[in-house]
Write a protein that holds these residues in place. Structure first.
Motif, short mmCIF file in Angstrom:
data_model
loop_
_atom_site.label_atom_id
_atom_site.label_comp_id
_atom_site.label_asym_id
_atom_site.label_seq_id
_atom_site.Cartn_x
_atom_site.Cartn_y
_atom_site.Cartn_z
N ARG A 153 -12.42 -30.03 18.21
CA ARG A 153 -12.65 -29.29 16.89
C ARG A 153 -14.25 -29.27 16.31
NH1 ARG A 153 -9.23 -30.06 12.76
NH2 ARG A 153 -8.76 -32.15 13.29
N MET A 154 -14.63 -30.54 16.27
CA MET A 154 -15.74 -31.08 15.72
C MET A 154 -16.98 -30.45 16.60
SD MET A 154 -15.43 -35.01 14.36
CE MET A 154 -16.87 -35.21 14.05
N PHE A 155 -16.70 -30.53 18.14
CA PHE A 155 -17.95 -29.82 18.99
C PHE A 155 -17.64 -28.45 18.94
CE2 PHE A 155 -17.67 -33.90 21.24
CZ PHE A 155 -19.00 -34.47 21.06
N ALA A 176 -16.94 -26.68 16.17
CA ALA A 176 -17.76 -26.36 15.07
C ALA A 176 -19.19 -26.40 15.15
CB ALA A 176 -17.26 -27.00 13.86
N LEU A 177 -19.56 -27.58 15.70
CA LEU A 177 -21.18 -27.79 16.09
C LEU A 177 -21.63 -26.55 16.77
CD1 LEU A 177 -23.65 -29.67 15.92
CD2 LEU A 177 -22.57 -30.76 17.98
N SER A 178 -21.02 -26.25 18.00
CA SER A 178 -21.34 -25.39 18.94
C SER A 178 -21.62 -23.82 17.81
CB SER A 178 -20.34 -25.09 19.87
OG SER A 178 -21.04 -23.92 20.76
N THR A 219 -21.82 -23.66 14.80
CA THR A 219 -23.07 -23.91 13.82
C THR A 219 -24.45 -23.47 14.33
OG1 THR A 219 -21.84 -25.55 12.61
CG2 THR A 219 -24.29 -25.25 12.38
N ASN A 220 -24.48 -24.18 15.67
CA ASN A 220 -25.84 -23.90 16.42
C ASN A 220 -26.06 -22.43 16.78
OD1 ASN A 220 -26.51 -26.57 16.31
ND2 ASN A 220 -25.63 -27.05 18.51
N VAL A 259 -22.44 -20.43 8.99
CA VAL A 259 -22.27 -21.85 8.83
C VAL A 259 -20.73 -21.92 8.37
CG1 VAL A 259 -22.73 -24.18 8.29
CG2 VAL A 259 -24.54 -22.54 9.37
N ALA A 275 -17.52 -23.78 10.55
CA ALA A 275 -16.76 -24.96 10.04
C ALA A 275 -15.41 -24.73 9.95
CB ALA A 275 -17.53 -25.55 9.00
N GLY A 307 -14.03 -25.06 13.74
CA GLY A 307 -13.55 -26.43 13.61
C GLY A 307 -12.24 -26.75 13.14
N THR A 323 -15.05 -26.36 3.51
CA THR A 323 -16.22 -27.13 3.86
C THR A 323 -17.21 -26.84 2.71
OG1 THR A 323 -17.98 -27.18 5.45
CG2 THR A 323 -17.12 -25.01 4.99
#
Length: 119
Positions: free
Chosen positions: A54-56, A58-60, A62-63, A79, A83, A87, A92
């Motif tokens: 889930r964190m990856f 969210a990171l993807s 966000t990028n 963003v 999140a 994620g 957030t």
């Protein structure tokens, strides 16, 4: 670590088959307890893997938001959505460090009210 006690009569204590059977019972109980421990460790590892996934995500997301956004307001929305949905976080917050302060003071996104993003 544990102890398994068997109380048997004197006649049973002299029977090698009974003693072998009791030893086998103890081995089976020990095996089952070890399996419970391994299953619990696997469940914890699976939960950690899910959290990382889930964190990856969210990171993807966000990028991608950083690359797609055309304004600060759109970036804020994308963003927040990344999140909350990417994620699957409960909520957030987006904070910015204030450059005019010598202490680690944080402010909300300029010109935006506080917002809770819900996925």
């Amino acid at each position: 670590m544990g102890v398994l006690l068997f109380f048997v009569s004197k006649s049973w204590a002299e029977d090698e088959e009974i003693i072998a059977l009791l030893a086998r019972i103890a081995e089976n109980v020990s095996f089952a307890l070890d399996n419970f421990e391994r299953a619990n460790e696997k469940a914890v590892a699976d939960q950690q893997q899910e959290r990382l996934t889930r964190m990856f995500a969210a990171l993807s997301a966000t990028n991608e938001a950083i690359m797609r956004a055309k304004s600060r307001a759109e970036l804020y929305e994308l963003v927040c959505e990344a999140a909350a949905k990417g994620g699957r976080f409960n909520s957030t917050s987006i904070l910015l460090a204030r450059s005019d302060s010598e202490y680690p003071t944080w402010s909300q996104w300029p010109g935006r009210p506080p917002k809770t993003c819900v996925g």
